[in-house]
Design an enzyme around this catalytic site. Structure first.
Site, short mmCIF file in Angstrom:
data_model
loop_
_atom_site.label_atom_id
_atom_site.label_comp_id
_atom_site.label_asym_id
_atom_site.label_seq_id
_atom_site.Cartn_x
_atom_site.Cartn_y
_atom_site.Cartn_z
N HIS A 67 0.81 -1.23 -0.06
CA HIS A 67 0.00 0.01 -0.06
C HIS A 67 0.91 1.01 -0.09
O HIS A 67 0.46 2.34 -0.65
CB HIS A 67 -0.98 -0.10 1.49
CG HIS A 67 -1.62 1.28 1.42
ND1 HIS A 67 -1.60 2.40 2.55
CD2 HIS A 67 -2.69 1.70 0.78
CE1 HIS A 67 -2.33 3.22 2.57
NE2 HIS A 67 -2.92 2.98 1.34
N GLU A 70 2.21 1.92 -3.50
CA GLU A 70 0.97 2.70 -4.09
C GLU A 70 1.17 4.12 -4.13
O GLU A 70 1.10 4.95 -5.03
CB GLU A 70 -0.12 2.06 -3.70
CG GLU A 70 -1.57 2.88 -4.43
CD GLU A 70 -2.77 2.69 -3.46
OE1 GLU A 70 -3.34 3.99 -3.69
OE2 GLU A 70 -3.02 1.63 -3.13
N HIS A 71 1.29 4.62 -2.89
CA HIS A 71 1.43 6.05 -2.61
C HIS A 71 2.60 6.47 -3.22
O HIS A 71 2.56 7.75 -4.02
CB HIS A 71 1.56 6.40 -1.04
CG HIS A 71 0.20 6.23 -0.38
ND1 HIS A 71 -0.41 7.49 0.11
CD2 HIS A 71 -0.83 5.31 -0.28
CE1 HIS A 71 -1.70 7.20 0.82
NE2 HIS A 71 -1.92 5.81 0.47
N GLU A 147 -3.85 7.80 7.61
CA GLU A 147 -4.69 6.96 7.12
C GLU A 147 -5.12 5.88 8.05
O GLU A 147 -6.18 5.52 8.08
CB GLU A 147 -4.34 6.80 5.72
CG GLU A 147 -5.47 5.91 5.00
CD GLU A 147 -5.22 5.40 3.58
OE1 GLU A 147 -5.60 4.37 2.96
OE2 GLU A 147 -3.74 5.83 2.81
#
Length: 432
Positions: A67, A70-71, A147
């Site tokens: 994840h 992905e950022h 997040e």
């Protein structure tokens, strides 16, 4: 005669399918290219790239890296400053986004057909020239940590969801969700991110897909130009994690700062390729899809015990879960909801569902399926999600298999998997 009959049946199945045709080629470096021409004169395409990597490919102590990467893919590259990827897409009137799941990572750009070349150029730049600078990584780590706080730490339902996987799986990487553990997020190094990118973000671990108003030959030609010379840099590790069979029921109580109590019950189910998945999807529809579903009518409308309830089957590369997840109304005990939920689960196991329930689900499922084929984005999501998991067969046979579902199928599958001796139950109660 037998050969003729077999050919007739095969052709009949193909002709009956609502799915659009697709074309595929694989470059010498292993990149698979898939084109789905919709020929709808919209001048709109979805250009997607799927990487065969998700939280399933992580290890304890390094969770959440898929994840995080992905950022980082929207930061600087050799030829693009940070944020320029988004500006380039918006500059031609397109939109883009990305997501990370248990099994794969997905990037998409929706644009006009004329901007196919720009989309391919941008994806190729990310694959081979991502900088991964520590100066960009450190602030983005804070974004991801926030997040995690927002989705999990400060959300009672989100915390219950994360804890549900922690307890339903003891060994397999599905033990955590793609966001990962907070301590891991705070202790990654930039080298961890670089190693992960080098291992998984290479041509032979990716599927490039272009869907919509486009010519396949043009896509193959341009894709070869942009991606053909990109080399693979590392051997992809062989996946060896197998979750041991659960040898008894698990029951866990957790405490969070919550205004209401919550409940989760899970059962282990097979992987996405299993023929039982279609029936499990039908059971999910009967139980919780819409206001006329069993759980909505009984637990929300009639008895007013809960304000939300979910019942759905995961369809993952490795065996997943059938999940029941609910948030109680104020003042309602989770144990009282549990009794009612168990009653509904036992009901679908021990009493035949009505034929009209199944027929309704079939009609709605087929309508939803056909509707999902109307836009380039949804078609790309549908085909890509199966191709990246390694098997298109469940998609190609979906319409045929949904039609075969019977009352007996539903009862047999419910009995087969809703085994409370191998279930995991979590109750969330109010408390610090």
């Amino acid at each position: 005669m037998k050969l003729f009959l077999a050919l007739t049946l095969i052709l009949g199945t193909i002709m009956a399918s609502s799915l659009p045709k697709y074309e595929t080629k694989t470059l010498k470096n292993g990149l698979q290219i898939v084109v789905i021409p919709l020929e709808n004169s919209t001048n709109v395409i979805s250009t997607d790239i799927f990487y065969k990597v998700g939280s399933r490919n992580e290890v304890m102590g390094k969770t959440g890296i898929a994840h995080m990467l992905e950022h980082m893919n929207f930061k600087s590259t050799k030829n693009l400053p940070a944020g320029q990827f988004d500006k380039e897409v918006k500059g031609v009137g397109g939109v883009n986004n990305a997501s990370t799941s248990f099994d794969y990572t997905h990037y998409y750009i929706k644009s006009s057909t004329d901007n196919l070349g720009k989309s391919l150029e941008l994806y190729a730049e990310l694959m081979q020239n991502l900088n991964l600078k520590d100066s960009e990584f450190q602030p983005e780590r804070d974004v991801v940590a926030e997040e995690r706080r927002w989705r999990t730490e400060n959300s009672p339902l989100g915390y219950l969801y994360f804890a549900m996987f922690n307890n339903a799986y003891t060994y397999h990487p599905y033990h955590w969700t793609p966001i990962g553990f907070m301590n891991d997020i705070q202790t990654w190094t930039i080298n961890d991110i670089k190693d992960f990118h080098k291992t998984y973000y290479q041509p032979n671990n990716a599927i490039l897909m272009v869907t919509g108003d486009v010519d396949a030959k043009e896509v193959f030609k341009r894709a070869k130009k942009e991606f053909g010379d990109i080399k693979n840099k590392a051997k992809i590790p062989e996946f060896k994690f197998v979750e041991p069979e659960q040898d008894g029921p698990k029951r866990i109580t957790i405490h969070r700062d919550s205004e209401v109590e919550m409940l989760a019950i899970t059962f282990h189910i097979p992987d996405f390729k299993s023929e039982d998945q279609v029936t499990l999807s039908v059971i999910s529809e009967i139980l919780f899809s819409g206001k006329s579903s069993r759980l909505y009518k009984e637990l929300i409308d009639k008895k007013r015990l809960v304000n939300s309830i979910y019942a759905y089957n995961m369809e993952n590369i490795d065996p997943g879960l059938f999940i029941f997840l609910t948030s109680c109304n104020p003042g309602v005990k989770a144990e009282d909801v549990e009794k009612e939920l168990i009653e509904q689960i036992e009901l679908i196991k021990n009493e035949k569902v009505q034929k009209k329930e199944i027929e309704k689900v079939k009609i709605n499922s087929k309508a939803d399926f056909i509707y999902s084929l109307e836009s380039s984005t949804s078609v790309a999501n549908l085909f890509g999600s199966y191709l990246v998991r390694g098997d298109l067969t469940p998609l190609l046979t979906y319409e045929e298999n949904i039609e075969k579902i019977t009352v007996k199928n539903v009862q047999n599958i419910a009995k087969k998997y809703f085994n409370f001796d191998k279930s995991t139950t979590l109750i969330l109660k109010k408390g610090k």
